[in-house]
Every structure is written in C-alpha cells, then in structure tokens.
Design a protein around this motif. Structure first.
Motif, PDB file in Angstrom:
ATOM      1  N   PRO B  29       1.044  -1.194   0.054  1.00 55.27           N
ATOM      2  CA  PRO B  29      -0.101  -0.071   0.062  1.00 55.27           C
ATOM      3  C   PRO B  29       0.843   1.143  -0.149  1.00 55.27           C
ATOM      4  N   LYS B  30       0.395   2.178  -0.840  1.00 55.87           N
ATOM      5  CA  LYS B  30       1.170   3.719  -0.476  1.00 55.87           C
ATOM      6  C   LYS B  30       0.496   4.330   0.676  1.00 55.87           C
ATOM      7  N   ARG B  31       1.099   5.552   0.776  1.00 50.82           N
ATOM      8  CA  ARG B  31       0.811   6.250   1.959  1.00 50.82           C
ATOM      9  C   ARG B  31      -0.590   6.873   1.856  1.00 50.82           C
ATOM     10  N   GLY B  32      -0.867   7.087   0.567  1.00 52.26           N
ATOM     11  CA  GLY B  32      -2.107   7.645   0.382  1.00 52.26           C
ATOM     12  C   GLY B  32      -2.804   7.460  -0.846  1.00 52.26           C
ATOM     13  N   TYR B  33      -4.038   7.717  -1.046  1.00 53.27           N
ATOM     14  CA  TYR B  33      -4.788   7.578  -2.405  1.00 53.27           C
ATOM     15  C   TYR B  33      -5.869   8.696  -2.467  1.00 53.27           C
ATOM     16  N   ASP B  34      -6.416   8.855  -3.501  1.00 50.01           N
ATOM     17  CA  ASP B  34      -7.410   9.599  -3.791  1.00 50.01           C
ATOM     18  C   ASP B  34      -8.588   8.982  -3.307  1.00 50.01           C
ATOM     19  N   VAL B  35      -8.953   7.596  -3.478  1.00 47.02           N
ATOM     20  CA  VAL B  35     -10.144   7.131  -2.953  1.00 47.02           C
ATOM     21  C   VAL B  35      -9.847   5.600  -2.077  1.00 47.02           C
ATOM     22  N   ILE B  36     -10.350   5.465  -1.028  1.00 45.40           N
ATOM     23  CA  ILE B  36     -10.025   4.025  -0.605  1.00 45.40           C
ATOM     24  C   ILE B  36     -11.466   3.248  -0.376  1.00 45.40           C
ATOM     25  N   VAL B  37     -11.469   2.117  -0.914  1.00 49.41           N
ATOM     26  CA  VAL B  37     -12.680   1.370  -1.003  1.00 49.41           C
ATOM     27  C   VAL B  37     -12.425   0.324   0.045  1.00 49.41           C
ATOM     28  N   ILE B  38     -13.432   0.253   1.053  1.00 51.29           N
ATOM     29  CA  ILE B  38     -13.039  -0.801   2.293  1.00 51.29           C
ATOM     30  C   ILE B  38     -14.057  -1.979   1.991  1.00 51.29           C
ATOM     31  N   GLY B  39     -13.398  -2.901   1.726  1.00 49.30           N
ATOM     32  CA  GLY B  39     -14.059  -4.504   1.324  1.00 49.30           C
ATOM     33  C   GLY B  39     -13.705  -4.783  -0.158  1.00 49.30           C
ATOM     34  N   GLY B 208      -9.871   1.824  12.028  1.00 47.66           N
ATOM     35  CA  GLY B 208     -10.297   3.000  12.382  1.00 47.66           C
ATOM     36  C   GLY B 208     -10.255   4.054  11.429  1.00 47.66           C
ATOM     37  N   PHE B 209     -10.829   4.982  11.523  1.00 49.80           N
ATOM     38  CA  PHE B 209     -10.965   6.304  10.764  1.00 49.80           C
ATOM     39  C   PHE B 209     -10.218   7.375  11.007  1.00 49.80           C
ATOM     40  N   GLN B 210      -9.692   8.147  10.290  1.00 47.89           N
ATOM     41  CA  GLN B 210      -9.023   9.380  10.595  1.00 47.89           C
ATOM     42  C   GLN B 210      -9.886  10.468  10.005  1.00 47.89           C
ATOM     43  N   ALA B 213     -12.313  18.261  11.225  1.00 43.63           N
ATOM     44  CA  ALA B 213     -12.977  19.216  10.760  1.00 43.63           C
ATOM     45  C   ALA B 213     -14.260  18.645   9.996  1.00 43.63           C
ATOM     46  N   GLY B 214     -14.857  17.432  10.687  1.00 46.49           N
ATOM     47  CA  GLY B 214     -16.066  16.921  10.103  1.00 46.49           C
ATOM     48  C   GLY B 214     -16.019  16.286   8.736  1.00 46.49           C
ATOM     49  N   ARG B 215     -14.599  15.928   8.228  1.00 45.34           N
ATOM     50  CA  ARG B 215     -14.707  15.216   6.924  1.00 45.34           C
ATOM     51  C   ARG B 215     -13.425  14.006   7.210  1.00 45.34           C
ATOM     52  N   VAL B 216     -13.483  13.064   6.373  1.00 45.96           N
ATOM     53  CA  VAL B 216     -12.720  11.880   6.764  1.00 45.96           C
ATOM     54  C   VAL B 216     -11.389  12.364   5.981  1.00 45.96           C
ATOM     55  N   ARG B 217     -10.150  11.719   6.641  1.00 45.64           N
ATOM     56  CA  ARG B 217      -9.037  12.151   6.206  1.00 45.64           C
ATOM     57  C   ARG B 217      -7.939  10.610   5.625  1.00 45.64           C
ATOM     58  N   GLY B 218      -8.803   9.722   6.196  1.00 50.80           N
ATOM     59  CA  GLY B 218      -7.940   8.316   5.922  1.00 50.80           C
ATOM     60  C   GLY B 218      -8.337   7.370   6.705  1.00 50.80           C
ATOM     61  N   VAL B 219      -7.745   6.100   6.706  1.00 49.53           N
ATOM     62  CA  VAL B 219      -8.058   5.002   7.463  1.00 49.53           C
ATOM     63  C   VAL B 219      -6.624   4.530   8.436  1.00 49.53           C
ATOM     64  N   GLU B 220      -7.297   3.842   9.646  1.00 50.23           N
ATOM     65  CA  GLU B 220      -6.044   2.977  10.215  1.00 50.23           C
ATOM     66  C   GLU B 220      -6.282   1.556   9.698  1.00 50.23           C
ATOM     67  N   THR B 221      -5.177   0.962   9.448  1.00 51.85           N
ATOM     68  CA  THR B 221      -5.264  -0.411   9.026  1.00 51.85           C
ATOM     69  C   THR B 221      -4.155  -1.199   9.712  1.00 51.85           C
ATOM     70  N   SER B 222      -4.647  -2.442   9.631  1.00 51.31           N
ATOM     71  CA  SER B 222      -3.427  -3.451  10.168  1.00 51.31           C
ATOM     72  C   SER B 222      -2.018  -3.488   9.480  1.00 51.31           C
ATOM     73  N   LEU B 223      -1.921  -2.646   8.402  1.00 51.80           N
ATOM     74  CA  LEU B 223      -0.811  -2.318   7.804  1.00 51.80           C
ATOM     75  C   LEU B 223      -0.388  -1.098   7.946  1.00 51.80           C
TER      76      LEU B 223
END
Lengths: 106, 414
Positions: B29-39, B208-210, B213-223
């Motif tokens: 995984p990269k450090r960031g993406y434009d969109v993350i799809v969980i599942g 978990g989620f990051q 200011a009321g908007r999502v910034r990313g996710v915490e993952t096992s990686l």
C-alpha cells in the motif's frame, strides 16, 4: 441450534422460540427530532459481541423474556425476565450503555 | 493486462502454460490514495473498477481484511434478476442486470452469465393474485415478466411435484433472470481494476478512521495508516461494526444466511425456482450441483455458520417440490453474514461524515446488484452526490419516512 432456558419452562430447543430483537429500548418523548425518532424506530445494537435481546417462548408458555448472548460465539451469558435490570459483564463496552441512554433521551 | 482469447489460450497451451501471469497485481500500500474502498467483495471491486474506468480516478486502493471474494461474494447463490416491485428498485436492479449482460465482454473475463429464467412460485389463490400484481408492476417498470400457469411450469420444470404439501398453482418468470459464476465476477472486476491502476490490498483490515473538521482524512489499518479524502465502506455483514468506528450507527441487523450444494448430477433443473411461501430457492449450477438456499436464521449473528432448524426447513421444502432430489447427498453447506435493513432495501450514498460513503444493507440479495452498485457508487463518489438511481436509497429515508419496503417482493421473505 440454539438451546435457550426459558425462565418459566426450562431448557428448550430453538424452534420453540421466536426472536424479538434488542431489549431495553425506551420510547422517547413525542417532541423529539426526526433523527431521534428514527433512531428509536429503526436503529438497533448490531455489534459483534454481547447483545441484550428479547425472545418469545412461542410454542411453550407464550411469554417474553430477555437473553444476553454473544453474537459471535452464540454463547448465552444470562437469561432473565422482562422488567429485570440487564446483567453487566466486566468486558462489556461502555459505548453500548451510552447508546442505549441516547435512544431514550428526549 | 494479459488478454484472454482463444489465440492466447492456444499459444500458452503450446508453451506448457508456463507464461500465464497473475490476474491482478499484489502491491504494497502507498501512504495515500484519492479514494479508499473498504471491502474487496464484488461491490467494492466494482466500485473501484468504475471509478477508474468511468471517472478517470485511478489512484484507488481496495482494502480487504481477508482475501478478495472470501466473504459474501463467494457465499451467495449467484442469482441475477431485476423483477422488483417498486419502480425505484426495478430501475436500479434493471440497470445492474443490463451491466451483467455485457460484463463478460467488458471485463474480458467469462462470468458465465446464464439467463435461464427466474421462476417465482405461487402456492395459494391469494399468492397467485399477489404474483399477478407483482408481475404487472414489474412490466410497468419496463422489466420483462411473464405469468405462468401450473401447466406452463410443469413444461419448464418437468421434475417438479405440483401436488406438494403446498401445491404449486402458478407463478411468474423473468426470463432474463439467471445465474452467473460468482467467483468469476469478483476475479473479473479485480483483474480489470488492477489493470487500470487500482491497488488491491488483501489481508489488510481497517481498524479505524482518521477525521478532522467533520470530514474523513484516511483510515487506520493493520498495515498502518493510509490517507484519502474519500472513503467508501462496502463490507456487507460487518457494516455496523465498521460504521461504529466512524461514529455511525446503522439501521442494520446482521444475520446468518445459509446455502448448500448437493453432489453434481447431469442437467436436471433448468430454471431458478424461488418460493417465498415455503422459504426456499433452488437451481442447478454449471458444475451440476443442486444449489439450495432459504431464509436467514432470524436472530443477530456474526458466527458465519447457521443453525439446523432453518437448514432442515429449507431442505424439507425443496424435497416436497423435487422428491427425486432426496437421493442426493449434500456436499457442502455454509453461511454468510447478511446485513438486513428494516425495509430490505439497500443503504447507499453519503454519510454525515463528509467524504465517507456507504454501500450496504443488501441483505440476502447483493450479488445481483454488484455491477449496478459499483457503477452508481463510483458516480456518487466522483461527484459527491447520490447517483440518480440511488437517490431513494440514502440513510435519510429512515428519518423522512420514505421507505421502499421490498420485503414482499424480494422472493424469499426476510
């Protein structure tokens, strides 16, 4: 198959019972917002772990009672009558209690 | 992407099949993406594919806690149909079925769609009337539907016992309905998405989620943490568990839905049969197995296994319809965790947390919706507003009361 101990009849097989969803839900006042009312009508605890739920002994005594059951293992931790306070378990998540309180808040 | 074709098949066969490459990449995984799809089930992979294909958003990751297609996408009974009662549902599922009809060609992957007809049975005069109303409502929505007499059904399904405990009086059929190979749908979308640049990360659980200011910034993952301004949850039976990590409660109940297959036999059953009254559906897979499913076990469960009472009831119902199947041995039996909503209509669209989107609540019927779900969610994410086909499926319907109660029209009652 679940086997439940009806507080009135003793241990019976699951086909005698009907599931009644989450227990200990209090209807809020009529003056609450649509969001709170929708929460009361439709939103239920659906977590992986302990669930406090109602069961009906449909093909038995016909009475409702409460069950504390783990939704991941199906282990029944407690069976208790309607109106009794729910038993607390040491590992229980505090958030679940807060949510229940929120449902009943005006 | 290594294209699959007759020429390629022959060329590789002559070389001893040594040159086949993996169907999709296995990136870190990269450090960031434009969109993350969980599942990484059908819905998640289709969403990623259409984001890349239709909207040019290719910096996308699909995070799957197990292996792709290991959840409900590999556990369902493969039924595709669009004969829903309410216009909003029929329009959406018809869109999905049309995408299915072109999918093998589009993905260059044979999903083995077999439109052999989905036949709903009626066992009483009242049910006949309801079936007629249902079939006509379907026609009004522009979806094919045909009312059948008991004699018509006997002709289509010679092995059926019309004089069963609950006699078969008639029914209706959607001839464009059918089955598709569920693994192929998942693999096809994964391969095509990967070729367009989507990173498919398996064994990566979102914990978990990051948000700020009321908007999502990313996710915490096992990686580790991965940033993204747009995140979509498509995790079926675990939607409530994941949503809670984002501070949301959903009107969903998770239950076990069981299915089973017999040993394979020669072609014996062409149509897919559904009966709401006796809670059973049955079809024959291309491998020859008789595929049987029934109602969900009617209590909350995350156990990925079902109970014997529902299994027995389902088998008894199928054997009443097909006494000859009593000689078959069951080969496999399993359960998936299904996410059931109060009105048995899915929940799709935006959430109160900006940048976080949701696609869940498919209950017992998400497989047929994979192309439509992915297609409309990708559009929703790209434009940050619900796609017109899913405007009615939003979370807000529970507050404003505009429910779409498909419980009666879903084939098998939930």
């Amino acid at each position: 198959m679940l086997r439940l101990a009806c507080p009135y009849c003793g241990v019976r097989d699951q086909p005698e019972f009907r599931f009644g969803g989450q227990s200990h839900i209090t209807r809020p006042d009529f003056e609450v917002s649509d969001a709170v009312w929708a929460d009361y009508l439709f939103v239920r605890d659906n977590l992986k772990g302990m669930l406090y739920e109602r069961w009906l002994h449909e093909y038995g005594c016909g009475r409702w009672f409460n069950v504390a059951r783990d939704t991941a293992t199906h282990e029944v931790r407690a069976v208790y009558r309607m109106g009794e306070a729910k038993p607390m378990f040491h590992h229980e998540q505090a958030s679940s209690c807060q949510q229940t309180a929120k449902v009943g808040a005006p | 992407m290594q294209r699959y074709s007759l020429l390629n098949l022959a060329r590789n066969a002559l070389r001893g099949n040594k040159d086949w490459r993996a169907a999709w990449r296995t990136p870190t995984p990269k450090r960031g993406y434009d969109v993350i799809v969980i599942g990484g089930g059908g819905h998640g992979l289709a969403t990623a594919y259409y984001l890349a294909r239709e909207h040019g958003i290719r910096n996308v990751a699909v995070l799957e806690k197990g292996w792709i297609g290991g959840g409900n996408s590999g556990r369902n009974t493969q039924v595709c149909r669009s004969n829903y009662f309410y216009p909003a549902s029929a329009a959406f599922y018809e869109h999905s079925l049309k995408l299915y009809e072109g999918l093998s060609r589009e993905l260059n992957f044979n999903i083995m769609l077999s439109q052999r007809g989905v036949l709903s049975l009626a066992h009483s005069e009242h049910e006949l009337e309801i079936n007629r109303r249902w079939a006509n409502a379907t026609l009004m929505s522009g979806v094919d539907s045909e009312i059948l007499s008991a004699a018509d059904i006997k002709k289509l399904v010679p092995r059926i016992n019309l004089e069963s405990r609950y006699p078969v009086l008639g029914g209706f059929i959607q001839r464009r309905g059918g089955i598709a190979r569920h693994d192929a749908v998942v693999w096809g979308y994964a391969r095509a998405a990967s070729a367009l640049g989507v990173d498919i990360i398996q064994n990566c659980e979102v914990t978990g989620f990051q948000a700020s200011a009321g908007r999502v910034r990313g996710v915490e993952t096992s990686l580790g943490a991965i940033t993204a301004d747009r995140v979509v949850m498509s995790v079926a039976g675990h939607s409530s568990v994941l949503a809670q990590r984002a501070g949301l409660r959903l009107p969903i109940t998770t239950m076990a839905l069981q299915a089973m297959v017999t040993e394979p036999i020669k072609p014996a059953l062409d149509s897919i049969l559904v009966s709401g009254a006796i809670h059973a559906y049955v079809s024959q897979s291309d491998r020859g197995e008789i595929v049987i499913g029934g109602a969900a076990d009617a209590y909350n469960s995350y156990a990925q296994r079902g109970g014997l009472p529902v299994l027995q009831g389902t088998i008894a119902a199928v054997l009443e319809l097909f006494p000859s199947f009593s000689r078959l041995r069951l080969m496999r039996h399993w359960a998936g965790m299904v996410d059931i909503t109060p009105d048995t209509t899915p929940i799709m669209g935006l959430t109160p947390l900006e940048g976080l989107y949701i696609n869940c609540g498919w209950g017992t019927g998400g497989f047929k919706a994979i192309p439509g779900g992915g297609h409309s969610m990708a559009d929703t994410i790209a434009n940050n507003r619900p796609h017109p086909l899913i405007e009615r499926f939003g979370l807000n319907r529970f507050e404003n009361g505009a429910l779409i109660d498909e419980g009666a029209a879903a084939g098998v009652a939930h």
